[in-house]
Design a protein around this motif. Structure first.
Motif, PDB file in Angstrom:
ATOM      1  N   TYR A  38       0.781  -1.324  -0.147  1.00  0.00           N
ATOM      2  CA  TYR A  38       0.005   0.013  -0.039  1.00  0.00           C
ATOM      3  C   TYR A  38       0.826   1.182  -0.012  1.00  0.00           C
ATOM      4  O   TYR A  38       0.408   2.270  -0.472  1.00  0.00           O
ATOM      5  N   ARG A  40       3.805   3.822  -1.432  1.00  0.00           N
ATOM      6  CA  ARG A  40       4.036   4.065  -2.940  1.00  0.00           C
ATOM      7  C   ARG A  40       5.635   4.004  -2.753  1.00  0.00           C
ATOM      8  O   ARG A  40       6.402   3.657  -3.794  1.00  0.00           O
ATOM      9  N   GLU A 182      -6.465   1.771  -2.339  1.00  0.00           N
ATOM     10  CA  GLU A 182      -5.880   1.460  -3.671  1.00  0.00           C
ATOM     11  C   GLU A 182      -4.520   0.700  -3.161  1.00  0.00           C
ATOM     12  O   GLU A 182      -3.694   1.514  -2.686  1.00  0.00           O
ATOM     13  N   VAL A 184      -0.846  -0.476  -4.287  1.00  0.00           N
ATOM     14  CA  VAL A 184       0.061  -0.139  -5.730  1.00  0.00           C
ATOM     15  C   VAL A 184       1.021  -1.541  -5.852  1.00  0.00           C
ATOM     16  O   VAL A 184       1.497  -1.305  -7.062  1.00  0.00           O
ATOM     17  N   ARG A 185       1.039  -2.451  -5.079  1.00  0.00           N
ATOM     18  CA  ARG A 185       1.490  -3.694  -5.395  1.00  0.00           C
ATOM     19  C   ARG A 185       0.670  -4.788  -4.767  1.00  0.00           C
ATOM     20  O   ARG A 185      -0.129  -4.639  -3.884  1.00  0.00           O
TER      21      ARG A 185
END
Length: 208
Positions: A38, A40, A182, A184-185
């Motif tokens: 989560y 960045r 959201e 990111v990975r």
């Protein structure tokens, strides 16, 4: 980890250090895994994410040291009512272990993101409401710690007074809040492997 354990052992408390450190280390490792999904930025192994998980319950040690009678009463009431000790703390002693832990970390000049995460690791709804008004990294770390703590209670050793009613982390309210964010990975972890690793680490730590 050794330094944290040595510091906590200075408090005069009767505690099962095996359970406490098992929960702390599992929470720390799960926090790192969730943050990799989560956050960045790229994580540093054993960085602030791991430290937040390791230190998140230090306020409980403080409470047990300074309010032993009240602490024992809260544990007994928790066993009888199935209510989490966290919700009893403010009514009983006027402050929660999360607030105390954050104050201790601030006194020790720890990273502000770690302080924020420890302060709100029981308040996913507050974090959700404040996401647009606070530093994204700090709030995301706090959300990951919040979910990791709940997962550690769900699957591994839990500190006295922590109540868990779900057997699967996907049913946990903390996980549901985090999963709406959201990623990111891809989030990857092997809970069985993590528990085994933590068990070995704690055995080594306590034997030293």
């Amino acid at each position: 980890v050794r330094g944290v354990l040595d510091t906590l052992r200075r408090f005069r408390v009767e505690i099962n250090w095996n359970i406490f450190m098992s929960h702390a280390l599992l929470t720390a490792r799960l926090t790192e895994h969730l943050c990799r999904g989560y956050l960045r930025r790229t994580l540093v192994e054993g960085g602030s994410e791991h430290l937040a998980g390791l230190m998140h319950d230090i306020g409980r040690i403080f409470l047990q040291h300074h309010f032993p009678g009240e602490f024992e009463d809260m544990i007994l009431r928790s066993m009888q009512t199935k209510e989490d000790v966290y919700v009893m703390e403010r009514d009983t002693v006027g402050i929660t272990h999360a607030e105390i832990g954050a104050l201790m970390c601030k006194k020790w000049n720890l990273n502000s993101d770690v302080i924020h995460a420890i302060r709100y690791h029981h308040d996913p709804l507050f974090l959700t409401a404040s996401m647009s008004n606070a530093d994204e990294h700090a709030n995301t770390l706090a959300m990951c710690l919040c979910a990791a703590n709940a997962m550690a209670n769900c699957y591994g050793e839990k500190f006295a007074g922590a109540q868990v009613i779900h057997e699967n982390h996907e049913m946990l309210p903390e996980w549901n809040v985090l999963s709406r964010m959201e990623a990111v990975r891809e989030v990857q972890f092997d809970i069985t492997g993590e528990i085994a690793t933590v068990s070995e680490l704690v055995s080594t730590l306590l034997a030293a």
